[in-house]
Design an enzyme around this catalytic site. Structure first.
Site, PDB file in Angstrom:
ATOM      1  N   LEU A 541       0.673  -0.905   0.488  1.00  0.00           N
ATOM      2  CA  LEU A 541       0.362   0.063   0.499  1.00  0.00           C
ATOM      3  C   LEU A 541       1.680   1.666   0.098  1.00  0.00           C
ATOM      4  O   LEU A 541       0.377   1.557  -0.646  1.00  0.00           O
ATOM      5  CB  LEU A 541      -0.686   0.423   0.979  1.00  0.00           C
ATOM      6  CG  LEU A 541      -1.677  -0.703   1.793  1.00  0.00           C
ATOM      7  CD1 LEU A 541      -2.932  -0.786   2.781  1.00  0.00           C
ATOM      8  CD2 LEU A 541      -3.250  -0.677   0.348  1.00  0.00           C
ATOM      9  N   GLN A 543       4.127   3.354   2.214  1.00  0.00           N
ATOM     10  CA  GLN A 543       5.210   3.372   2.692  1.00  0.00           C
ATOM     11  C   GLN A 543       5.160   4.047   4.117  1.00  0.00           C
ATOM     12  O   GLN A 543       5.072   5.254   4.427  1.00  0.00           O
ATOM     13  CB  GLN A 543       7.171   4.282   2.222  1.00  0.00           C
ATOM     14  CG  GLN A 543       7.910   3.673   3.076  1.00  0.00           C
ATOM     15  CD  GLN A 543       8.614   2.362   3.181  1.00  0.00           C
ATOM     16  OE1 GLN A 543       8.203   1.691   2.044  1.00  0.00           O
ATOM     17  NE2 GLN A 543       9.207   2.005   4.373  1.00  0.00           N
ATOM     18  N   GLY A 544       4.972   3.014   5.080  1.00  0.00           N
ATOM     19  CA  GLY A 544       4.975   3.891   6.624  1.00  0.00           C
ATOM     20  C   GLY A 544       5.938   4.676   6.910  1.00  0.00           C
ATOM     21  O   GLY A 544       6.924   4.540   6.880  1.00  0.00           O
ATOM     22  N   GLY A 545       5.495   5.005   8.613  1.00  0.00           N
ATOM     23  CA  GLY A 545       6.730   5.664   9.561  1.00  0.00           C
ATOM     24  C   GLY A 545       7.648   5.439   9.419  1.00  0.00           C
ATOM     25  O   GLY A 545       8.820   5.561   9.203  1.00  0.00           O
ATOM     26  N   PHE A 546       7.744   3.755   9.645  1.00  0.00           N
ATOM     27  CA  PHE A 546       9.171   2.812  10.021  1.00  0.00           C
ATOM     28  C   PHE A 546       9.158   1.533   9.257  1.00  0.00           C
ATOM     29  O   PHE A 546       9.457   0.482   9.406  1.00  0.00           O
ATOM     30  CB  PHE A 546       9.235   2.816  11.555  1.00  0.00           C
ATOM     31  CG  PHE A 546       7.749   2.042  12.430  1.00  0.00           C
ATOM     32  CD1 PHE A 546       7.169   0.750  12.116  1.00  0.00           C
ATOM     33  CD2 PHE A 546       6.981   2.946  13.226  1.00  0.00           C
ATOM     34  CE1 PHE A 546       5.904   0.414  12.258  1.00  0.00           C
ATOM     35  CE2 PHE A 546       5.800   2.267  13.554  1.00  0.00           C
ATOM     36  CZ  PHE A 546       5.756   1.090  13.162  1.00  0.00           C
ATOM     37  N   GLY A 547       8.103   1.293   8.055  1.00  0.00           N
ATOM     38  CA  GLY A 547       8.673   0.171   6.744  1.00  0.00           C
ATOM     39  C   GLY A 547       7.052   0.319   6.188  1.00  0.00           C
ATOM     40  O   GLY A 547       6.425   1.356   6.270  1.00  0.00           O
ATOM     41  N   VAL A 549       4.499  -0.916   4.071  1.00  0.00           N
ATOM     42  CA  VAL A 549       2.406  -1.281   4.279  1.00  0.00           C
ATOM     43  C   VAL A 549       2.018  -2.427   3.103  1.00  0.00           C
ATOM     44  O   VAL A 549       2.372  -1.376   2.538  1.00  0.00           O
ATOM     45  CB  VAL A 549       1.477  -0.047   4.731  1.00  0.00           C
ATOM     46  CG1 VAL A 549       0.002  -1.073   4.999  1.00  0.00           C
ATOM     47  CG2 VAL A 549       2.515   0.626   6.083  1.00  0.00           C
ATOM     48  N   LYS A 563       1.631  -3.563   8.791  1.00  0.00           N
ATOM     49  CA  LYS A 563       3.062  -2.031   8.586  1.00  0.00           C
ATOM     50  C   LYS A 563       4.214  -3.939   9.050  1.00  0.00           C
ATOM     51  O   LYS A 563       4.218  -3.955  10.117  1.00  0.00           O
ATOM     52  CB  LYS A 563       2.582  -1.165   9.626  1.00  0.00           C
ATOM     53  CG  LYS A 563       2.968   0.243   9.641  1.00  0.00           C
ATOM     54  CD  LYS A 563       2.305   0.742  10.435  1.00  0.00           C
ATOM     55  CE  LYS A 563       3.263   2.231  10.402  1.00  0.00           C
ATOM     56  NZ  LYS A 563       2.406   3.179  11.045  1.00  0.00           N
ATOM     57  N   ASP A 660       1.780  14.124  15.856  1.00  0.00           N
ATOM     58  CA  ASP A 660       1.637  14.150  14.755  1.00  0.00           C
ATOM     59  C   ASP A 660       0.429  14.208  13.364  1.00  0.00           C
ATOM     60  O   ASP A 660       0.011  13.340  12.039  1.00  0.00           O
ATOM     61  CB  ASP A 660       2.587  12.878  13.629  1.00  0.00           C
ATOM     62  CG  ASP A 660       3.119  13.284  12.503  1.00  0.00           C
ATOM     63  OD1 ASP A 660       2.624  14.504  11.936  1.00  0.00           O
ATOM     64  OD2 ASP A 660       4.046  11.978  11.880  1.00  0.00           O
TER      65      ASP A 660
END
Ligand SMILES: *[C@@H]1O[C@H](CO)[C@@H](O)[C@H](O)[C@H]1NC(C)=O
Ligand SMILES: *[C@@H]1O[C@H](CO)[C@@H](O)[C@H](O)[C@H]1NC(C)=O
Ligand SMILES: *[C@@H]1O[C@H](CO)[C@@H](O)[C@H](O)[C@H]1NC(C)=O
Ligand SMILES: *[C@@H]1O[C@H](CO)[C@@H](O)[C@H](O)[C@H]1NC(C)=O
Ligand SMILES: *[C@@H]1O[C@H](CO)[C@@H](O)[C@H](O)[C@H]1NC(C)=O
Ligand SMILES: *[C@@H]1O[C@H](CO)[C@@H](O)[C@H](O)[C@H]1NC(C)=O
Ligand SMILES: *[C@@H]1O[C@H](CO)[C@@H](O)[C@H](O)[C@H]1NC(C)=O
Ligand SMILES: *[C@@H]1O[C@H](CO)[C@@H](O)[C@H](O)[C@H]1NC(C)=O
Ligand SMILES: *[C@@H]1O[C@H](CO)[C@@H](O)[C@H](O)[C@H]1NC(C)=O
Ligand SMILES: *[C@@H]1O[C@H](CO)[C@@H](O)[C@H](O)[C@H]1NC(C)=O
Ligand SMILES: *[C@@H]1O[C@H](CO)[C@@H](O)[C@H](O)[C@H]1NC(C)=O
Ligand SMILES: *[C@@H]1O[C@H](CO)[C@@H](O)[C@H](O)[C@H]1NC(C)=O
Length: 853
Positions: A541, A543-547, A549, A563, A660
């Site tokens: 889907l 790229q999330g904050g730390f990896g 998705v 995630k 955030d």
């Protein structure tokens, strides 16, 4: 300021009214002078009310009606030397002209005379026997006489007494008692009032007043051949489009169908101590003017142009005008502006078009059925023009309309009966009182969903609350008994314990509550591999904050979002644990739900509910998708975010500062309900803690409050700041950089503030939601948004106050103070304009970037 301008406005309006009255009066005072002359004359001449071929009148003689109410003679207007023959009210100081013979052909000297020709017609001639006006009837007979009656009517009779001509059948701009404004549908003959060109020029102007007898009689003012004002249908007593007619008209007013094809309006004065007549002004306004006998002034009782809404078709087809709204035009329910751009610019003439086709139309075109159309009731309106009339009774009126697909609205009014409309609905107006109830046909989906929804929602809430309470109770007991004791030594791979412990040591410094991760389901890594097709690129889907998705399907068919923590990211570890801790503690329908987690070996994964509609920024900042977020939706998104935030700040067991909040962290479910996501940076506060400091300023540039961005201080109020920026983005539909304003480098906040100071806040509203009906609500939202982004944290309202303000529970909003960051900032942050999955949610910002105030 507002007060001052109000005073100014009222002075201004008073002034114009006075000016108007003076206008009417001034030409009379000119005439008054003349009248003085004639009064002097009458010392010598005897007052006569009749003339014959031998007894004519020469300028400046006059004819005086028996009873002295009216006079006929020569007059001039303003400074002009032009001489006209007319009839006027004879009260010396305030006489006013009600009829003019030679309107288009004035005499240029005072040599004129009024006489009766040999063939029996009335004539106006000058000294050279040139004819300037003639009654010009072929039926006139020799030896006729003309008499000025006390009603203001000049009648021409032959010597047998038969009336061959009378002035009230050839009106000028005034409508007097006993006069008949008529239209004959058989012969097409019309008796109409015609306006003067200007107050000093009685020649025929562009406006006329007459009756339109089609179906149901209405009075009209036309500008040339275009309708300019409409009275609404006659119900036997009043015109229902004139809600003040009951109270204002001293009755005796009637509309008569004489059964010979002619419909006429007429009135008689029941109270003879009042003089009253109507005048059609050169500007097309119908003014009801009256004078009590003892009083020495004419007053305007009523006028047809109370507001812009009285101008025919101001809001175009399917628009409705409400003079109390700003702007005055709205589309009817179920309709939207035909040209949104034009409409928001105040060009309403193109009108509105239907949003959802009617069921009867759909059935015809595609054969597909749907729920049957229904009617939406509008109360106290001026019903549209072009009504059809039918015999149906009150109950049958709606049914009859529903049966015929071309019927788009109906109204039943006692005294008129069943009216229905097909084609278009034009010239609607919303009144505060009076008028009629109008039923507008709408597709089922456009009908009042709200009320149903409210019932459903409240029932759901009640049932849901009870169910949750019961479940929680049992769950709590069950956990109390089994879980804590047993789980700690089971299931978890050793790794998890470590991570957990690390977490405790590193992160919980400012957290008070220890967390029971045991409440969350633990998922097999193998299962997730299968669900995401081995984390296949196609399922990614973003790229999330730390990896990354991934989208996945569990064997049961449930859709999930997974995630996966990148192995390399050290900071990711913290955020991963943080998110897991925070989110496992909370549940609210405006917060994205964590379904489970997985920690196996190096793999750390969080499993969420899947949000089919991605994030808010995907919609908001896409010119096409933006259209699908109408104002109602946007408002419910704003409310949803607000409620989610309130839960975080107040209602959950913990106090959580999100830190955030931004458009890309607001996810939308299939019904476009807002869900706050990404708790990687959230902080849990102790119950007595109001504020915290951090050396590591994380968050997204532009949504950060000044005290946080510069000093690392965060609190509920820094979330409120971000909420305010978000709110302004939702209303304006733009990012802070996507516009130019006067070539100034203004941020969104600077732009909004400039507009606020210029009292021009409507400019900020996204064209896609510029529906006039919501103007007030939208403006209120912007106001609240500005309150949220005030520079000083203590000036900003709390989120619960914000919600009360949005729902108008708090009616009076204080004026906002200037927000920070007015100038566009030189962004070197990592925030990209890609959808959220591509973004890094931990873009670090150094304080030095922030430039201006
Ligand atoms: C005026 O009217 C009254 C009654 O209405 C009548 O007696 C009188 O003769 C009239 N005068 C003239 C000059 O016609
Ligand atoms: C007045 O009008 C007549 C024709 O109607 C014209 O012959 C005459 O010159 C005009 N007089 C003035 C002073 O304009
Ligand atoms: C009088 O009426 C006839 C027809 O009825 C018309 O042709 C003529 O122009 C009229 N004359 C005047 C002076 O209005
Ligand atoms: C009109 O009046 C004159 C004189 O007053 C008279 O000689 C004539 O017969 C009258 N004509 C008619 C048609 O009555
Ligand atoms: C009346 O119509 C004319 C010509 O169509 C137009 O120029 C004028 O503006 C109209 N007046 C008003 C008050 O609408
Ligand atoms: C109504 O029309 C008159 C002119 O007839 C004008 O002076 C006045 O301003 C108008 N009033 C409104 C409310 O438009
Ligand atoms: C109003 O909108 C219509 C339809 O788009 C357009 O034809 C017309 O020129 C516009 N009028 C003004 C004054 O902008
Ligand atoms: C339905 O469609 C047919 C042809 O497709 C058309 O002749 C008819 O007028 C339509 N009826 C209505 C109510 O629109
Ligand atoms: C439906 O309404 C239209 C317009 O009012 C009318 O012309 C038509 O005859 C009606 N049709 C039926 C079947 O009543
Ligand atoms: C939101 O998602 C649902 C389910 O995927 C979809 O049917 C709907 O069209 C989406 N809404 C919008 C406005 O894209
Ligand atoms: C302005 O827009 C940029 C780029 O989209 C964004 O990074 C920044 O946060 C925004 N600033 C404000 C004040 O909204
Ligand atoms: C964003 O993600 C999509 C889908 O994974 C990818 O095709 C696109 O290249 C990414 N964009 C950026 C700027 O990384």
């Amino acid at each position: 300021m507002a007060y001052a301008s109000k005073i100014y406005i009222s002075i201004f309006t008073t002034a114009t009214i006075i000016q108007e009255v003076m206008e009417i009066i001034s030409l009379k005072s000119v005439i008054a002078l003349l009248l003085l002359l004639s009064v002097i004359c009458f010392g010598f001449c005897t007052a006569i009310d009749t003339m014959t071929s031998t007894r004519f009148i020469e300028d400046p003689e006059t004819l005086v009606s028996n009873g002295s109410a009216f006079k006929l003679g020569f007059f001039s207007l303003a400074d002009s030397t032009n001489r006209y023959v007319g009839i006027w009210y004879s009260t010396p100081s305030l006489s006013t002209v009600i009829w003019v013979a030679n309107r288009d052909k004035p005499l240029n000297d005072s040599s004129g005379l009024v006489t009766i020709s040999e063939d029996g017609n009335l004539l106006v001639m000058n000294g050279q026997k040139e004819i300037f006006w003639s009654s010009n009837v072929s039926t006139a007979a020799p030896n006729s006489s003309a008499q000025l009656l006390d009603s203001g009517n000049l009648v021409l009779r032959d010597n047998s007494g038969r009336i061959t001509w009378e002035s009230i059948q050839h009106p000028s701009h005034s409508f007097l008692p006993k006069m008949k404004i008529s239209t004959n549908t058989h012969t097409g003959e019309k008796v109409v009032l015609t306006s003067w060109k200007s107050p000093s020029d009685p020649s025929i102007g562009s406006f006329s007043l007459g009756m339109n007898p089609l179906n149901i009689p209405q009075a009209f003012v036309w500008n040339g051949s275009h309708p300019y004002w409409r009275s609404g249908p006659w119900n036997g007593q009043i015109f229902i489009g004139m809600p003040d007619m009951n109270s204002v008209y001293l009755n005796g007013f009637q509309v008569v169908d004489d059964k010979e094809g002619s419909v006429y309006a007429t009135f008689t004065m029941l109270n003879s101590s009042i003089l009253l007549y109507y005048v059609l002004t050169p500007q097309g306004t119908l003014a009801e003017t009256y004078r009590e006998y003892e009083k020495e002034e004419w007053r305007v009782y009523w006028r047809s142009n109370k507001s812009e809404c009285d101008v025919y078709g101001t809001c175009g087809a399917f628009g409705i005008c409400n003079s109390g709204n700003s702007p005055i035009c709205c589309c009817l329910r179920g309709y939207k502006p035909k040209y949104t751009e034009e409409w928001s610019r105040g060009n309403w003439t193109s009108g509105c078009v239907r949003k959802t086709p009617l069921q009867c139309e759909r059935t015809n075109s595609s054969g597909q059925q749907g729920k049957i159309d229904g009617f939406f009731r509008l109360t106290t309106v001026k019903v549209p023009d072009y009504a059809d009339w039918s015999l149906a009774h009150e109950d049958g009126c709606g049914e009859e309309c529903l049966k015929n697909c071309s019927c788009i609205a109906y109204s039943y009014y006692s005294g008129i009966g069943c009216m229905s409309w097909s084609g278009s609905l034009i010239d609607l107006q919303k009144f505060t009182k009076g008028g009629a109830d109008l039923y507008i046909r709408l597709a089922h989906s456009e009908l009042d969903k709200k009320r149903d929804m409210k019932v459903i929602i409240s029932v759901t809430i009640v049932i849901g609350t009870i169910a949750i309470a019961i479940c929680t109770y049992f769950l709590w007991r069950w956990i109390g008994r089994h879980a804590v004791k047993e789980k700690s030594k089971e299931i978890l791979p050793s790794d998890r314990g470590d991570a957990y412990q690390n977490y405790d040591m590193n992160m919980l410094g400012d957290n008070v509550n220890r967390v029971k991760l045991e409440e969350l389901p633990l998922l097999d890594f193998e299962k997730l591999v299968a669900a995401t097709n081995n984390f296949h690129e196609a399922n990614k889907l973003g790229q999330g904050g730390f990896g990354p998705v991934y989208r996945g399907n569990l064997p049961g068919g449930q859709e999930i979002a997974v995630k996966r923590l990148s192995r390399a990211s050290a900071q990711g570890q913290e955020e991963f644990m943080n998110e897991m801790i925070v989110i496992s503690k909370i549940q609210h329908r405006n917060l994205v739900r964590l379904l489970g987690f997985c920690i196996e070996g190096d793999e750390k994964l969080l499993i969420y509910e899947y949000m089919p509609n991605k994030s808010l920024d995907v919609f908001l900042f896409d010119p096409l998708k933006r259209e699908s977020l109408d104002w109602r939706r946007r408002f419910s998104i704003i409310e949803g975010i607000g409620r989610g935030l309130l839960y975080l700040h107040r209602d959950s067991r913990l106090r959580i500062i999100h830190r955030d909040l931004k458009a890309s962290n607001i996810l939308l479910d299939e019904d476009l309900n807002a869900k706050i996501s990404d708790f990687g940076m959230a902080r849990i506060f102790g119950s007595n803690q109001d504020q915290a400091n951090t050396k590591r300023v994380v968050g997204t540039y532009g949504y950060m409050s000044p005290e946080y961005a510069m000093g690392g201080q965060f609190s509920e109020k820094s979330d409120v700041f971000s909420f305010g920026v978000l709110l302004l983005e939702i209303v304006s539909g733009r990012r802070n950089t996507s516009f130019q304003y006067d070539d100034q480098d203004l941020s969104l906040l600077g732009y909004a503030w400039t507009l606020w100071c210029e009292h021009n806040i409507q400019e900020l509203i996204d064209g896609a939601i510029a529906d006039a009906c919501f103007q007030e609500e939208i403006s209120r939202c912007i106001h609240v948004g500005l309150l949220c982004v005030q520079e000083s944290a203590k000036d900003r309202p709390s989120i619960s106050t914000v919600l009360s303000m949005l729902s108008s529970e708090i009616a009076h909003l204080p004026p906002p103070k200037q927000p920070p960051f007015l100038e566009k900032q030189i962004a070197i942050d990592t925030e990209s304009s890609q959808p959220r999955q591509n973004e890094s949610s931990s873009n670090q910002v150094t304080v030095t970037i922030i430039q201006g105030r």
